[in-house]
Design an enzyme around this catalytic site. Structure first.
Site, PDB file in Angstrom:
ATOM      1  N   CYS A  13      63.825  40.002  62.896  1.00 47.71           N
ATOM      2  CA  CYS A  13      62.459  40.344  63.332  1.00 47.71           C
ATOM      3  C   CYS A  13      62.069  41.733  62.849  1.00 47.71           C
ATOM      4  CB  CYS A  13      62.374  40.239  64.856  1.00 47.71           C
ATOM      5  SG  CYS A  13      60.856  40.910  65.574  1.00 47.71           S
TER       6      CYS A  13
ATOM      7  N   CYS B 280      60.640  44.075  65.508  1.00 49.22           N
ATOM      8  CA  CYS B 280      61.710  44.534  66.400  1.00 49.22           C
ATOM      9  C   CYS B 280      62.394  45.774  65.828  1.00 49.22           C
ATOM     10  CB  CYS B 280      62.748  43.428  66.607  1.00 49.22           C
ATOM     11  SG  CYS B 280      62.124  41.936  67.405  1.00 49.22           S
TER      12      CYS B 280
END
Length: 263
Positions: free
Chosen positions: A30, A33
């Site tokens: 991600c 993230c």
């Protein structure tokens, strides 16, 4: 503290009874993230132990992510006292995260207000007034004053209205809703089959017995939803708003209310 979760019950739920715990649900693939992570770690280090950061790799813990309803990552949750108290999703800028933390982290005042709100929802109005009155006297606060008015409205609608005269917000709005229906004079209401259950429901409302109040008010609606300009319906809506959608009484009675409101 900043580590990957090993046991959610211990690392998050149990620890949150001692200090707030920020949980970052993330995954290695991600991109957002990876952008968010340094900001969270920087803020956690600057907090110097006032709150803890725990991360959850959703690839390694898919059941845990599903259990908490995580659909999009990064997903950040704040836990305190064994329950989630705030959340956000996405890679927010550090300045916005800092502001979110300031607004969301528990404080001594917020804890006292939360306890008073729980007392009101439980129908313990006198206890809530006793907790809130010193707060309003020593440290005037809009939230405390509005909650004090909410605790007061069930026994003294006029006094409660005076407390929220120039105030806005959810609690102030609820005070006005409750005050309007609780001020109804029995002699001013026309004789009709819906009258007895309406008056009974308002009496139960004044006593803080919300379940009994809702059942009687809905019975009045079932006789006539328009009786007394829809007072029973307005009182029910105020009670549901106070309790919240997740309260057992809301779950039990909202369907019956909806059917009575839309005959």
């Amino acid at each position: 503290m900043n580590h990957e979760v090993t046991d959610f019950a211990t690392d998050v739920i149990a620890q949150s009874h001692t200090l707030p715990v920020l949980v970052d649900f993330w995954a290695p693939w991600c991109g957002p993230c990876r952008i968010l992570k340094p900001s969270l770690e920087k803020l956690a280090a600057a907090a110097e132990g006032r709150w803890a950061l725990v991360t959850v790799n959703t690839d390694a813990n898919p059941c845990l992510a599903a259990q908490h309803g995580v659909r999009d990552i990064p997903d950040v949750r704040l836990f305190h006292g064994g329950r989630q108290i705030a959340a956000f999703t996405g890679a927010l800028p550090e300045t916005r995260i800092r502001k979110w933390l300031e607004d969301s982290l528990p404080s001594a005042m917020r804890t006292k207000l939360d306890l008073a709100r729980e007392q009101i929802i439980a129908g313990h109005f006198a206890e809530a007034e006793k907790r809130l009155s010193p707060l309003c006297a020593t440290a005037p606060d809009d939230a405390a004053a509005s909650l004090l008015a909410l605790a007061t409205v069930f026994c003294d609608p006029a006094a409660a209205l005076s407390l929220v005269r120039d105030r806005t917000g959810d609690e102030a709005g609820l005070v006005r809703l409750f005050a309007h229906v609780l001020a109804l004079a029995p002699d001013s209401l026309p004789d009709y089959s819906a009258k007895l259950s309406l008056l009974g429901g308002l009496a139960e409302l004044r006593a803080g017995r919300f379940g009994e109040a809702l059942r009687l008010l809905i019975s009045s609606m079932e006789e006539s939803v328009r009786y007394a300009d829809g007072a029973a319906k307005r009182a029910c809506l105020a009670i549901f708003k106070l309790l919240g959608a997740r309260h057992p009484l809301s779950k039990e009675l909202h369907r019956r209310f909806s059917m009575a409101a839309n005959p």
